[in-house]
Design a protein around this motif. Sequence first.
Motif, mmCIF file in Angstrom:
data_model
loop_
_atom_site.group_PDB
_atom_site.id
_atom_site.type_symbol
_atom_site.label_atom_id
_atom_site.label_comp_id
_atom_site.label_asym_id
_atom_site.label_seq_id
_atom_site.Cartn_x
_atom_site.Cartn_y
_atom_site.Cartn_z
ATOM 1 N N ALA A 238 -23.049 -7.080 -24.898
ATOM 2 C CA ALA A 238 -22.954 -8.077 -23.826
ATOM 3 C C ALA A 238 -22.003 -9.213 -24.185
ATOM 4 C CB ALA A 238 -24.343 -8.649 -23.573
ATOM 5 N N GLY A 239 -21.539 -9.891 -23.159
ATOM 6 C CA GLY A 239 -20.721 -11.085 -23.353
ATOM 7 C C GLY A 239 -21.211 -12.193 -22.426
ATOM 8 N N ASN A 240 -20.652 -13.373 -22.589
ATOM 9 C CA ASN A 240 -20.886 -14.463 -21.632
ATOM 10 C C ASN A 240 -19.611 -15.302 -21.624
ATOM 11 O OD1 ASN A 240 -22.491 -15.940 -19.781
ATOM 12 N ND2 ASN A 240 -22.848 -17.514 -21.338
ATOM 13 N N PRO A 241 -18.491 -14.697 -21.135
ATOM 14 C CA PRO A 241 -17.179 -15.315 -21.350
ATOM 15 C C PRO A 241 -16.989 -16.678 -20.691
ATOM 16 C CG PRO A 241 -16.943 -13.003 -20.770
ATOM 17 C CD PRO A 241 -18.378 -13.368 -20.526
ATOM 18 N N PRO A 242 -16.732 -17.703 -21.503
ATOM 19 C CA PRO A 242 -16.399 -19.014 -20.941
ATOM 20 C C PRO A 242 -14.921 -19.070 -20.577
ATOM 21 C CG PRO A 242 -16.530 -19.150 -23.342
ATOM 22 C CD PRO A 242 -16.759 -17.709 -22.972
ATOM 23 N N VAL A 243 -14.596 -19.863 -19.552
ATOM 24 C CA VAL A 243 -13.191 -20.157 -19.280
ATOM 25 C C VAL A 243 -13.018 -21.664 -19.377
ATOM 26 C CG1 VAL A 243 -13.619 -19.841 -16.769
ATOM 27 C CG2 VAL A 243 -11.292 -20.085 -17.614
ATOM 28 N N ASN A 266 -17.527 -8.050 -8.253
ATOM 29 C CA ASN A 266 -18.685 -8.949 -8.115
ATOM 30 C C ASN A 266 -19.234 -9.423 -9.458
ATOM 31 O OD1 ASN A 266 -18.504 -8.804 -5.352
ATOM 32 N ND2 ASN A 266 -19.989 -7.151 -5.155
ATOM 33 N N ASN A 267 -18.295 -9.637 -10.393
ATOM 34 C CA ASN A 267 -18.613 -10.206 -11.712
ATOM 35 C C ASN A 267 -19.375 -9.247 -12.637
ATOM 36 O OD1 ASN A 267 -20.010 -12.212 -13.783
ATOM 37 N ND2 ASN A 267 -18.325 -13.297 -12.851
ATOM 38 N N LEU A 268 -19.359 -7.952 -12.341
ATOM 39 C CA LEU A 268 -20.054 -7.011 -13.224
ATOM 40 C C LEU A 268 -19.420 -6.857 -14.606
ATOM 41 C CD1 LEU A 268 -21.001 -3.978 -10.947
ATOM 42 C CD2 LEU A 268 -22.500 -5.746 -11.875
ATOM 43 N N PRO A 269 -18.062 -6.875 -14.717
ATOM 44 C CA PRO A 269 -17.503 -6.587 -16.046
ATOM 45 C C PRO A 269 -18.005 -7.555 -17.112
ATOM 46 C CG PRO A 269 -15.773 -6.486 -14.381
ATOM 47 C CD PRO A 269 -16.997 -7.045 -13.703
ATOM 48 N N CYS A 270 -18.236 -6.997 -18.299
ATOM 49 C CA CYS A 270 -18.687 -7.833 -19.422
ATOM 50 C C CYS A 270 -17.627 -8.869 -19.774
ATOM 51 C CB CYS A 270 -18.983 -6.954 -20.624
ATOM 52 S SG CYS A 270 -17.638 -5.811 -21.006
ATOM 53 N N THR A 271 -16.390 -8.626 -19.342
ATOM 54 C CA THR A 271 -15.278 -9.528 -19.654
ATOM 55 C C THR A 271 -15.098 -10.660 -18.631
ATOM 56 O OG1 THR A 271 -13.932 -7.875 -18.526
ATOM 57 C CG2 THR A 271 -13.831 -7.878 -20.917
ATOM 58 N N SER A 272 -15.744 -10.568 -17.482
ATOM 59 C CA SER A 272 -15.481 -11.536 -16.397
ATOM 60 C C SER A 272 -15.871 -12.961 -16.769
ATOM 61 C CB SER A 272 -16.273 -11.167 -15.144
ATOM 62 O OG SER A 272 -15.706 -10.068 -14.526
ATOM 63 N N GLU A 273 -15.130 -13.920 -16.254
ATOM 64 C CA GLU A 273 -15.450 -15.340 -16.423
ATOM 65 C C GLU A 273 -16.886 -15.563 -15.956
ATOM 66 O OE1 GLU A 273 -12.804 -14.079 -14.984
ATOM 67 O OE2 GLU A 273 -10.987 -15.111 -15.630
ATOM 68 N N LYS A 274 -17.721 -16.122 -16.848
ATOM 69 C CA LYS A 274 -19.137 -16.313 -16.500
ATOM 70 C C LYS A 274 -19.504 -17.798 -16.367
ATOM 71 C CE LYS A 274 -20.737 -11.857 -16.800
ATOM 72 N NZ LYS A 274 -19.522 -11.099 -16.610
ATOM 73 N N ALA A 379 -17.563 -24.313 -25.247
ATOM 74 C CA ALA A 379 -17.259 -22.898 -24.965
ATOM 75 C C ALA A 379 -17.754 -22.010 -26.108
ATOM 76 C CB ALA A 379 -15.757 -22.711 -24.750
ATOM 77 N N VAL A 380 -17.547 -22.462 -27.326
ATOM 78 C CA VAL A 380 -18.000 -21.689 -28.497
ATOM 79 C C VAL A 380 -19.524 -21.515 -28.434
ATOM 80 C CG1 VAL A 380 -18.232 -21.725 -31.028
ATOM 81 C CG2 VAL A 380 -16.048 -22.362 -29.951
ATOM 82 N N HIS A 388 -17.063 -11.754 -27.786
ATOM 83 C CA HIS A 388 -16.631 -10.799 -26.759
ATOM 84 C C HIS A 388 -15.316 -11.251 -26.126
ATOM 85 C CE1 HIS A 388 -16.720 -8.038 -23.443
ATOM 86 N NE2 HIS A 388 -17.847 -7.500 -23.844
ATOM 87 N N THR A 389 -15.398 -12.133 -25.120
ATOM 88 C CA THR A 389 -14.195 -12.516 -24.373
ATOM 89 C C THR A 389 -14.231 -14.014 -24.085
ATOM 90 O OG1 THR A 389 -14.030 -10.343 -23.328
ATOM 91 C CG2 THR A 389 -12.933 -12.153 -22.189
ATOM 92 N N ALA A 390 -13.063 -14.638 -24.116
ATOM 93 C CA ALA A 390 -12.924 -16.021 -23.669
ATOM 94 C C ALA A 390 -11.582 -16.155 -22.972
ATOM 95 C CB ALA A 390 -13.017 -16.982 -24.842
ATOM 96 N N ILE A 391 -11.496 -17.156 -22.111
ATOM 97 C CA ILE A 391 -10.276 -17.375 -21.329
ATOM 98 C C ILE A 391 -9.951 -18.862 -21.422
ATOM 99 C CG2 ILE A 391 -9.228 -17.170 -19.012
ATOM 100 C CD1 ILE A 391 -12.440 -15.332 -19.582
ATOM 101 N N MET A 392 -8.670 -19.190 -21.451
ATOM 102 C CA MET A 392 -8.305 -20.611 -21.425
ATOM 103 C C MET A 392 -7.057 -20.806 -20.579
ATOM 104 S SD MET A 392 -7.808 -23.244 -24.582
ATOM 105 C CE MET A 392 -7.649 -25.001 -24.323
#
Length: 463
Positions: A238-243, A266-274, A379-380, A388-392
């Motif tokens: 699982a992830g909880n990607p912050p942007v 609909n935000n299903l991907p584990c990579t999606s901005e959460k 974010a950390v 997992h994933t993060a976006i900036m």
Amino acid sequence: MKMDPARLEAAIRRVLAQLPGDADSTGDGVFASMDDAVHAAAKAYREYLTCSMADRRRYVAAIREVMLRPENLDHMSVAAVQQTGMGDVAHKYLKNKAAAELTPGVEDLITDAFSGDEGLTTVEYSAFGVIGAITPTTNPTETITCNSIGMLAAGNAVVFSPHPRARDLSVWQVRQINRALREAGAPDNLVVTVAEPSIDNTNAMIAHDDVRMIVATGGPGIVRTVLSSGKKAIGAGAGNPPVVVDETADIAKAAKCIVDGASFDNNLPCTSEKEIVAVDAIADLLKFNMVKSGAYELNADERARVEGVILNEKGRPQTDWIGKPASAILEAIGVEPPAGVRLLLCEAGADHPFVVHELMMPVIGLVRVPDVDAAIELAVELEHGNRHTAIMHSQNVSNLTRMGRMIQTTIFVKNGSSFNGIGIGGEGYCTFTIAGPTGEGLTRARDFARVRRCVLVGDLNVR
Ligand code: NAD
């Protein structure tokens, strides 16, 4: 009137693909028991050992071809939404297409070599044997396509244990792949599954002596299970990607990228901005632009009503609402959805469930912070160490570098949407099995292989 044969064939294929069909019967890679499925895959693997690399390339090409047939892409996209009750048909189409086109094949297995006075040594990627692959509800067909390509490219056979909610579609897909492989001349049963996927069957697969490697794509429970199996395991969890958005970002672009990424399937991907962490100076402008790009900002009363619908009594996501469209959530709280609404946005504290938990719904909390240092720190924390994933979004290279260093995620997307990180609109290959916990990262053929050294003593150094 005479019908063009190509159109006639396409029409017949379309009809066959739609047949609800044969989920209950066995054959074409589908078995009544896990034991039978594993034995068939083990036999197929032994036959596969005698095939050439050119054969492998042909088989991988056959999987791509069958999965890319327009009628099959349509069927997988529509049926996944129907059967799992989650996601968006058009986005599933894109994901399935990317999986079939962009997953690396045999070319990924590069050979390393050492030569000198003592001779020639090669280091090659070689098969594990039978791999047990556990697939999630959120990307049911994408994961089967992508794992089949990578695992067969590396010379393995694979037994799939799909999520029971995606059973009919997964069984259908394994049959399609088997038929295509047979037509290409491959051994039967290189890709198999059971007619009745279940947790018991998954556990039987994990424990089976003939299964040499386990690959789990899913939530924390199944990743923990496979990592304690005593076998070589890859855990894609699982992830909880912050942007993060700082004051130097191109705010209009950041807003559109966030809405595109957080509403994707609909935000299903584990990579999606959460969740969004935004610097105070630009937070209002960001929200304004997000609304222009298809987000709806919930007021305090609406937010409370959405919480009542999509969270359970423990403040956790309500399973029935995972992957549902933003418009359905608005309707459930009695708000007429504006045309084109894709995402629900609200300001929230850093400990709010919309921020802390992986909702997998098109609902995103925005936390306002004083500056970029506070944004990175938060974010950390919100990523929970999933790596997992993060976006900036930022134009400041030092800020981007600091975020990348501190958060240590497997995927770090800068100035784009989360899905750019898995090869959809960004450079790099595609995968739907992103192994943060075990460190393989975006898995590909070489991750499903053993590294073997082959030594010729004394000769074949021609320098
Ligand atoms: P899930 O964990 O409920 O199920 C995943 C698979 O594991 C299913 O096949 C399920 O039947 C099986 N399973 C679950 N618990 C099990 C147990 N105790 N024993 C045996 N089998 C078990 O996950 P899901 O709801 O299908 O998918 C969503 C989750 O997967 C999210 O947390 C998402 O982040 C994660 N995910 C991760 C990746 C990645 O590449 N890292 C990709 C997709 C989904």
